[in-house]
Motif scaffolding. Structure first.
Motif, PDB file in Angstrom:
ATOM      1  N   SER A  97       0.831  -1.209   0.000  1.00 38.05           N
ATOM      2  CA  SER A  97       0.000   0.000   0.000  1.00 38.05           C
ATOM      3  C   SER A  97       0.863   1.255   0.000  1.00 38.05           C
ATOM      4  O   SER A  97       0.572   2.230  -0.703  1.00 38.05           O
ATOM      5  CB  SER A  97      -0.923  -0.013   1.222  1.00 38.05           C
ATOM      6  N   ARG A  98       1.948   1.243   0.774  1.00 37.21           N
ATOM      7  CA  ARG A  98       2.850   2.400   0.796  1.00 37.21           C
ATOM      8  C   ARG A  98       3.478   2.631  -0.575  1.00 37.21           C
ATOM      9  O   ARG A  98       3.603   3.773  -1.033  1.00 37.21           O
ATOM     10  CB  ARG A  98       3.944   2.193   1.856  1.00 37.21           C
ATOM     11  N   LYS A  99       3.872   1.536  -1.250  1.00 38.07           N
ATOM     12  CA  LYS A  99       4.451   1.660  -2.589  1.00 38.07           C
ATOM     13  C   LYS A  99       3.436   2.261  -3.574  1.00 38.07           C
ATOM     14  O   LYS A  99       3.779   3.108  -4.405  1.00 38.07           O
ATOM     15  CB  LYS A  99       4.905   0.292  -3.096  1.00 38.07           C
ATOM     16  N   LEU A 100       2.179   1.804  -3.465  1.00 40.88           N
ATOM     17  CA  LEU A 100       1.137   2.297  -4.360  1.00 40.88           C
ATOM     18  C   LEU A 100       0.853   3.779  -4.132  1.00 40.88           C
ATOM     19  O   LEU A 100       0.733   4.559  -5.068  1.00 40.88           O
ATOM     20  CB  LEU A 100      -0.143   1.477  -4.192  1.00 40.88           C
ATOM     21  N   TRP A 101       0.753   4.173  -2.849  1.00 40.09           N
ATOM     22  CA  TRP A 101       0.435   5.562  -2.542  1.00 40.09           C
ATOM     23  C   TRP A 101       1.568   6.503  -2.925  1.00 40.09           C
ATOM     24  O   TRP A 101       1.331   7.669  -3.265  1.00 40.09           O
ATOM     25  CB  TRP A 101       0.075   5.726  -1.067  1.00 40.09           C
ATOM     26  N   LYS A 102       2.813   6.028  -2.860  1.00 41.98           N
ATOM     27  CA  LYS A 102       3.943   6.859  -3.304  1.00 41.98           C
ATOM     28  C   LYS A 102       3.818   7.187  -4.787  1.00 41.98           C
ATOM     29  O   LYS A 102       4.289   8.231  -5.249  1.00 41.98           O
ATOM     30  CB  LYS A 102       5.264   6.130  -3.050  1.00 41.98           C
ATOM     31  N   LEU A 103       3.206   6.279  -5.538  1.00 42.23           N
ATOM     32  CA  LEU A 103       2.966   6.509  -6.955  1.00 42.23           C
ATOM     33  C   LEU A 103       1.633   7.215  -7.189  1.00 42.23           C
ATOM     34  O   LEU A 103       1.554   8.168  -7.961  1.00 42.23           O
ATOM     35  CB  LEU A 103       2.973   5.177  -7.708  1.00 42.23           C
ATOM     36  N   ALA A 104       0.589   6.732  -6.516  1.00 43.06           N
ATOM     37  CA  ALA A 104      -0.768   7.228  -6.777  1.00 43.06           C
ATOM     38  C   ALA A 104      -0.960   8.663  -6.288  1.00 43.06           C
ATOM     39  O   ALA A 104      -1.607   9.475  -6.967  1.00 43.06           O
ATOM     40  CB  ALA A 104      -1.796   6.309  -6.124  1.00 43.06           C
ATOM     41  N   GLY A 105      -0.413   8.995  -5.113  1.00 42.96           N
ATOM     42  CA  GLY A 105      -0.607  10.334  -4.546  1.00 42.96           C
ATOM     43  C   GLY A 105      -0.140  11.435  -5.492  1.00 42.96           C
ATOM     44  O   GLY A 105      -0.950  12.300  -5.896  1.00 42.96           O
ATOM     45  N   PRO A 106       1.134  11.444  -5.888  1.00 41.73           N
ATOM     46  CA  PRO A 106       1.595  12.464  -6.838  1.00 41.73           C
ATOM     47  C   PRO A 106       0.898  12.377  -8.197  1.00 41.73           C
ATOM     48  O   PRO A 106       0.671  13.406  -8.847  1.00 41.73           O
ATOM     49  CB  PRO A 106       3.094  12.148  -6.986  1.00 41.73           C
ATOM     50  N   ALA A 107       0.553  11.153  -8.629  1.00 45.41           N
ATOM     51  CA  ALA A 107      -0.138  10.994  -9.921  1.00 45.41           C
ATOM     52  C   ALA A 107      -1.526  11.631  -9.872  1.00 45.41           C
ATOM     53  O   ALA A 107      -1.955  12.282 -10.836  1.00 45.41           O
ATOM     54  CB  ALA A 107      -0.251   9.515 -10.288  1.00 45.41           C
ATOM     55  N   ILE A 108      -2.239  11.465  -8.755  1.00 44.68           N
ATOM     56  CA  ILE A 108      -3.553  12.095  -8.586  1.00 44.68           C
ATOM     57  C   ILE A 108      -3.398  13.610  -8.588  1.00 44.68           C
ATOM     58  O   ILE A 108      -4.156  14.335  -9.244  1.00 44.68           O
ATOM     59  CB  ILE A 108      -4.213  11.618  -7.274  1.00 44.68           C
ATOM     60  N   PHE A 109      -2.410  14.105  -7.843  1.00 47.80           N
ATOM     61  CA  PHE A 109      -2.169  15.544  -7.768  1.00 47.80           C
ATOM     62  C   PHE A 109      -1.840  16.116  -9.146  1.00 47.80           C
ATOM     63  O   PHE A 109      -2.355  17.174  -9.535  1.00 47.80           O
ATOM     64  CB  PHE A 109      -1.024  15.831  -6.783  1.00 47.80           C
ATOM     65  N   THR A 110      -0.996  15.415  -9.902  1.00 47.53           N
ATOM     66  CA  THR A 110      -0.627  15.850 -11.251  1.00 47.53           C
ATOM     67  C   THR A 110      -1.852  15.905 -12.155  1.00 47.53           C
ATOM     68  O   THR A 110      -2.052  16.875 -12.904  1.00 47.53           O
ATOM     69  CB  THR A 110       0.418  14.894 -11.863  1.00 47.53           C
ATOM     70  N   ALA A 111      -2.686  14.852 -12.091  1.00 47.58           N
ATOM     71  CA  ALA A 111      -3.895  14.793 -12.926  1.00 47.58           C
ATOM     72  C   ALA A 111      -4.841  15.946 -12.604  1.00 47.58           C
ATOM     73  O   ALA A 111      -5.407  16.573 -13.503  1.00 47.58           O
ATOM     74  CB  ALA A 111      -4.599  13.454 -12.733  1.00 47.58           C
ATOM     75  N   ILE A 112      -5.006  16.249 -11.313  1.00 50.87           N
ATOM     76  CA  ILE A 112      -5.888  17.345 -10.908  1.00 50.87           C
ATOM     77  C   ILE A 112      -5.349  18.686 -11.400  1.00 50.87           C
ATOM     78  O   ILE A 112      -6.101  19.528 -11.909  1.00 50.87           O
ATOM     79  CB  ILE A 112      -6.058  17.355  -9.369  1.00 50.87           C
ATOM     80  N   CYS A 113      -4.036  18.894 -11.261  1.00 51.88           N
ATOM     81  CA  CYS A 113      -3.428  20.147 -11.726  1.00 51.88           C
ATOM     82  C   CYS A 113      -3.628  20.333 -13.228  1.00 51.88           C
ATOM     83  O   CYS A 113      -4.018  21.426 -13.687  1.00 51.88           O
ATOM     84  CB  CYS A 113      -1.939  20.176 -11.394  1.00 51.88           C
ATOM     85  N   GLN A 114      -3.384  19.278 -13.998  1.00 55.59           N
ATOM     86  CA  GLN A 114      -3.498  19.402 -15.449  1.00 55.59           C
ATOM     87  C   GLN A 114      -4.959  19.507 -15.894  1.00 55.59           C
ATOM     88  O   GLN A 114      -5.267  20.222 -16.854  1.00 55.59           O
ATOM     89  CB  GLN A 114      -2.782  18.231 -16.125  1.00 55.59           C
ATOM     90  N   TYR A 115      -5.847  18.833 -15.197  1.00 52.15           N
ATOM     91  CA  TYR A 115      -7.290  18.957 -15.473  1.00 52.15           C
ATOM     92  C   TYR A 115      -7.754  20.382 -15.191  1.00 52.15           C
ATOM     93  O   TYR A 115      -8.621  20.924 -15.886  1.00 52.15           O
ATOM     94  CB  TYR A 115      -8.054  17.959 -14.595  1.00 52.15           C
ATOM     95  N   SER A 116      -7.144  21.005 -14.173  1.00 50.41           N
ATOM     96  CA  SER A 116      -7.546  22.349 -13.754  1.00 50.41           C
ATOM     97  C   SER A 116      -7.141  23.424 -14.752  1.00 50.41           C
ATOM     98  O   SER A 116      -7.715  24.519 -14.737  1.00 50.41           O
ATOM     99  CB  SER A 116      -6.941  22.678 -12.384  1.00 50.41           C
TER     100      SER A 116
END
Length: 494
Positions: free
Chosen positions: A44-63
């Motif tokens: 789970s920690r490995k996934l969140w290290k990838l997913a957290g910044p990826a979600i943030f990046t997607a939101i920024c670019q969507y915005s």
């Protein structure tokens, strides 16, 4: 007496044997549970290290597009319609194609990185640039001739012409897409997701500032909107490229190479399969708004569904982050030959994503009488949106798992299979069912959406079954063959 004493002694002897066995068995079970939860936590920690910044990046670019649309709305109704239609239809078409074709790199770069063939990542990225820049050139006529295309799908002449003019000004964004998506997959495969997050965050702040200055203060209108949006997308590309060129990305970038033009046909086939797979998913719910516009009295239903799709779009950024994370995890582990770890990653991300989906669905249902008023002052539109909230909640829940399974498919290289599944579930079953329920049985927007949800349900069930019965050892062997064919050899320890 003697026999009784013997029985008692025997009973005591048996008890003295059984108790340690029971304790040992319980201890083993406890250790097994502790081991599972420890592994779950680690993965789970490995996934969140990838997913957290990826979600943030997607939101920024969507915005970026959302902010441009907001500022355009402050200029005038025609400007708002022009930006909205260009963003959702013309740029949306290009975004889907480019994202889909770029996703071939998730399979290839991820598996090569897992196999230790770092040097090939830069070559793969360059091959993808060649293919996507060529595709961008092919898509240019769609931008140039967008007014008649928009009129065909039902837009008014005034809106079509305004959106068409804006689309021509947005051609630089099309080529930024072609550069950006291969770069992102290149960085994601190496787990360098924080680089993308920082670049996207800085660009978003600059975009908000310059949009206000150029569109409103300098009163440049749609021209200003095009300049700021194009510039922001190219700043993202330039920022990421500077990082790659300066740091060499730990050996993954070794400069431009003529190998970029080698074996392009194999790349094209995988890119096309990825594009078909993701575009069929990306456009599916976009079609919902177009079909609803064909109802007898479409204004209120279209507004209500647009509000729901807006919320679904933000929620989809979470699923997109998990999609990227599990694609990286599966491709890396299969490339390294760790079949069991890849399988366990799928289990962990599925549980995590569905849990978040349940929470999001609960929030949607709990606020269904209130959230519509964040987007509209019309009581009729708000009431219709509240009616659709149940379907929105179900869609949010399904979208918590479905994109994750698509990420597994990309990581494993199943794009062609999933493309066929999507065609069958979405466009042969879901879409016709929605049209029949909406128009033939006169259920309106709820009928259209319900039918299309049926297609998503069926696709999700099939992907669950496919994932459940996958031979992960075989997938690891196929990953090894793919890496050998396009860049070297690897031995599998698992």
């Amino acid at each position: 007496m003697h026999s009784d004493s013997v029985k008692e002694q025997g009973g005591e002897a048996m008890g003295s044997v059984e108790t340690p066995l029971l304790i040992h068995s319980a201890s083993e079970e406890e250790e097994k549970n502790v081991g599972f939860f420890r592994r779950f936590g680690g993965e789970s920690r490995k996934l969140w290290k990838l997913a957290g910044p990826a979600i943030f990046t997607a939101i920024c670019q969507y915005s970026l597009g959302a902010l441009t649309q907001t500022f355009a709305g402050l200029v005038g109704e025609v400007e708002l319609a022009a930006v909205s239609v260009e963003n959702s239809v013309i740029a949306g078409l290009a975004f889907g194609v480019m994202l889909g074709m770029g996703s071939a790199l998730e399979t290839l770069c991820g598996q090569a990185f897992g196999a230790g063939e770092i040097r090939m990542l830069g070559v793969y990225m360059q091959r993808s640039w060649v293919i996507l820049l060529t595709t961008a050139c092919i898509l240019v006529p769609v931008y140039v001739f967008s007014p008649p295309i928009l009129e065909v799908i039902g837009e008014t002449t005034q809106i079509s012409e305004a959106a068409g003019q804006f689309a021509i000004w947005m051609l630089p964004q099309l080529f930024a897409y072609a550069m950006n998506f291969p770069i992102q997959k290149f960085l994601q495969a190496q787990r360098k997701v924080m680089v993308m997050a920082w670049v996207s965050a800085v660009v978003l702040v600059l975009h908000a500032l310059f949009s206000w200055l150029v569109i409103l203060k300098l009163d440049w209108g749609l021209v200003g909107a095009a300049i700021t949006l194009n510039t922001s997308w190219w700043l993202i590309v330039i920022g990421q490229l500077l990082y790659i060129f300066i740091t060499k990305s730990d050996g993954a970038w070794s400069g431009f190479s003529w190998l970029a033009f080698a074996d392009l046909w194999g790349f094209v086939k995988l890119s096309l399969a990825s594009a078909v797979m993701l575009c069929l998913e990306f456009w599916y719910l976009m079609i919902l708004v177009v079909i609803t516009g064909r109802l007898a009295n479409p204004l209120i239903p279209v507004d209500a569904i647009s509000i729901c799709m807006n919320i679904n779009g933000w929620d989809a950024m979470i699923a997109l982050g998990f999609n990227a994370a599990i694609s990286v995890r599966v491709s890396n582990e299969l490339g390294a030959g760790h079949a069991r770890t890849a399988k366990f990653s799928v289990l962990v991300v599925s549980i995590t994503s569905v849990s978040i989906g349940v929470v999001c669905m609960a929030i949607v249902l709990a606020t269904r009488d209130y959230f519509p008023y964040l987007f509209t002052t019309s009581v009729d539109v708000a009431t219709e949106t509240t009616k659709l909230a149940l379907l929105l909640g179900i869609t949010v829940l399904l979208n918590s798992l479905q994109p994750v399974l698509s990420g597994v498919a990309v990581g494993a290289g199943w794009q062609s299979l999933v493309a066929y599944i999507n065609i069958g579930c979405y466009y042969i079953i879901g879409l016709p069912a929605g049209i029949i329920l909406g128009f033939t049985f006169d259920f309106g927007a709820m009928g259209i959406w319900s039918g299309m949800i049926g297609g998503i349900c069926l696709q999700t069930i099939i992907l669950v079954v496919v994932t459940k019965f996958t031979n992960w050892r075989k997938e690891a062997n196929e990953a090894e063959s793919r890496v050998k064919r396009w860049g070297g050899g690897v031995s599998h320890p698992d």
